[in-house]
Design an enzyme around this catalytic site. Structure first.
Site: not given
Ligand SMILES: Cc1cc2nc3c(=O)[nH]c(=O)nc-3n(C[C@H](O)[C@H](O)[C@H](O)COP(=O)(O)OP(=O)(O)OC[C@H]3O[C@@H](n4cnc5c(N)ncnc54)[C@H](O)[C@@H]3O)c2cc1C
Length: 519
Positions: A304, A459-461
């Protein structure tokens, strides 16, 4: 089609069950159902309205970011640790369109370097040249129109942010003053620099994938989207996925289908695989789950992008932004030069942070912000399924700032932002940072402490069910027939930019492979 107890025309045994109608799932289902001969059932945990008017205005207004509002009804929250001492609440969208319904609407393509890296592990299908036709097909670029790079007929309208706002114009002048190149089109694979942000925003509306793809297809007799339907696991019989167990309004049942595609997002898809017996053998046995397939790479690691927010005080009131909360963005390579396409991102918010978290565009007297992040494609996170109960969320340890390189990069990004805010050009609109103060900025140790105390995430998992070790280039889960993953779980590493555009791409690519029967 057979009628169900819910009064919908649920196909008796759909050809494909799509689990999750988010960034990738909505796209996949819409594309698959273009073939009238294929029946598609979408099971979405959140509400699945049938018309855009059923989306609350706050979910559509591109000057807001619903996911930034604590406890918003359209998000699912997860307790996490960004570092061992930094607990944090991360979120994902839980609504038709998934996280694209609650996100920032920044819609930037992954970089060629990302595709090179993914295709090295996942197969040539993922090379940039093979992806470009899909990238064009998914969009209607409202600034460029159709050309060799951009699309003119796809479901996602792409519009770049307006840099006429005084704060955006000052950012541009400051970036120019400090010698950063212009990057007028962040979807063109040019040298990283300052430019407007491509967004999936049309006339001030953030067009999520539910609206862009699924609602337009909702009249198809071969497509059914069921909201409020939480999938609890995949039914695997004799090595083949034959259906899913689903809970709807408190009642559990099994839905059978020809093929199952998990699109529940990078946090839920690996958990569903674990609960279905697909994952690291010892971990599954410890949970009391019967092992279907020992798959050590499933649900083990993730990546992330760590982020801090830097606030500055306008010298005088600035106007509300017109279409999007976003101003300009500066991308630049960090000083080790490892990622020439740029692994540092300085993203301008034209809405105060207090407005983003409070769900309002205007907060008189509040500072504006830069969202500063390190987008190095690294898998620093570890996840663990903690219970055989699907309602127990996974344990998430992001592993941010765990290396000297991580800490140096974030310091660099903060200091570049301070340099921009400190220029006379930006001083035209700004009274300076609220914090960190100069003494902190100048001292590595103090700045590290400040960063740790303010650390957040984009919040880019990605990367929990990676291409290569866990799935093939078209998302097929190794060793289990008729089961695929099509969401950001499959990216072996996060891209150098936000992943929303890539999530849509995944839906397009996997749907194309299924339609063409690619092996
Ligand atoms: C607050 C926030 C802001 C963001 N901002 C940006 C941005 O501006 N730009 C950018 O590039 N990226 C952004 N992202 C990331 C981007 O939106 C996601 O990477 C992308 O949407 C991921 O797509 P996905 O299909 O993997 O998962 P999602 O879009 O999360 O979709 C998963 C779907 O599956 C459903 N689901 C989950 N579990 C189940 C289950 N058991 N049964 C049935 N359905 C289930 C969920 O309800 C959801 O609809 C942001 C994310 C968040 C949370």
């Amino acid at each position: 089609m057979r009628r169900t107890e819910h009064g919908h025309g649920r196909p008796h045994r759909p050809d494909v069950i799509v689990v999750g109608a988010g960034g990738s799932g909505a796209v996949l289902a819409a594309r698959l159902s273009e073939d009238p001969g294929r029946t598609v059932l979408v099971l979405e945990a959140g509400p699945a309205p049938r018309h855009p008017s059923a989306f609350a205005p706050g979910l559509l207004d591109a000057r807001l970011v619903p996911g930034a509002q604590p406890g918003h009804t359209a998000v699912q929250q997860y307790a996490a640790h960004l570092t061992p001492t930094r607990p944090y609440t991360v979120v994902r969208g839980r609504w038709l369109g998934g996280s694209t319904t609650v996100n920032g609407g920044y819609f930037v393509r992954a970089r060629r370097e990302d595709f090179d890296r993914w295709s090295a592990g996942g197969g040539a299908a993922w090379s940039y040249d093979r992806m470009l036709p899909f990238l064009r097909a998914l969009e209607t670029d409202l600034d460029h129109g159709a050309d060799a790079l951009h699309g003119g007929r796809g479901p996602v309208g792409v519009r770049r942010t307006d840099l006429h706002h005084p704060a955006a114009a000052a950012f541009r002048t400051a970036a120019r003053r400090l010698g950063f190149p212009e990057e007028p089109d962040k979807n063109a694979q040019g040298a990283p620099g300052f430019g407007p942000v491509p967004t999936n925003t049309v006339d001030g509306v953030r067009v999520n994938t539910g609206i862009g793809y699924l609602l337009g297809a909702s009249g198809r007799p071969n497509l059914l989207v069921e909201g409020d339907s939480t999938v609890l696991g995949v039914v695997v019989e004799r090595g083949r996925a034959t259906g899913v167990e689903v809970e709807r309004h408190g009642r559990r049942g099994v839905v059978r289908g020809g093929e199952v595609v998990l699109c529940a997002g990078a946090l839920r898809t690996p958990q569903l695989l674990h609960l279905s017996g697909i994952g690291p053998r010892r971990e599954l046995e410890a949970l009391g789950v019967s092992v279907v397939r020992d798959a050590p790479a499933v649900g083990a690691r993730f990546g992330d992008h760590p982020q801090v927010v830097l606030e500055w005080m306008p010298r005088r009131p600035v106007p509300e932004p017109a279409g999007s909360w976003l101003g300009g963005a500066l991308h630049l390579p960090s000083s080790d030069g490892a990622h020439p396409a740029g692994d540092l991102e300085i993203l301008q918010s034209l809405v105060p942070l207090a407005g983003l978290t409070g769900g309002t565009v205007s907060v008189p007297g509040a500072p504006l912000a830069f969202l500063v992040s390190v987008q190095t494609p690294r898998l620093s996170g570890r996840m663990r399924t903690r219970s055989a109960d699907p309602a127990t969320p996974p344990r998430l340890d992001y592993g941010y700032l765990s290396t000297a390189g991580d800490r140096r990069r974030l310091r660099e990004a903060v200091r570049v932002t301070a340099g921009l805010v400190g220029t006379g050009d930006f001083g035209e609109v700004s009274g300076g940072f609220t914090e960190p103060v100069a003494r902190v900025l100048d001292d590595d140790r103090l700045l590290d402490e400040w960063i740790l105390g303010h650390l957040g995430t984009c919040h880019h998992t990605c990367g929990t069910v990676p291409l290569g070790p866990a799935v093939d280039p078209y998302g097929r889960v190794h060793g289990v027939d008729a089961l695929r993953v099509a969401d950001t779980s499959i990216l072996p590493t996060p891209p150098l930019r936000g992943p929303a555009a890539t999530a849509v791409l995944i839906g397009e690519v996997v749907a194309d492979a299924m339609r063409r029967g690619l092996t």
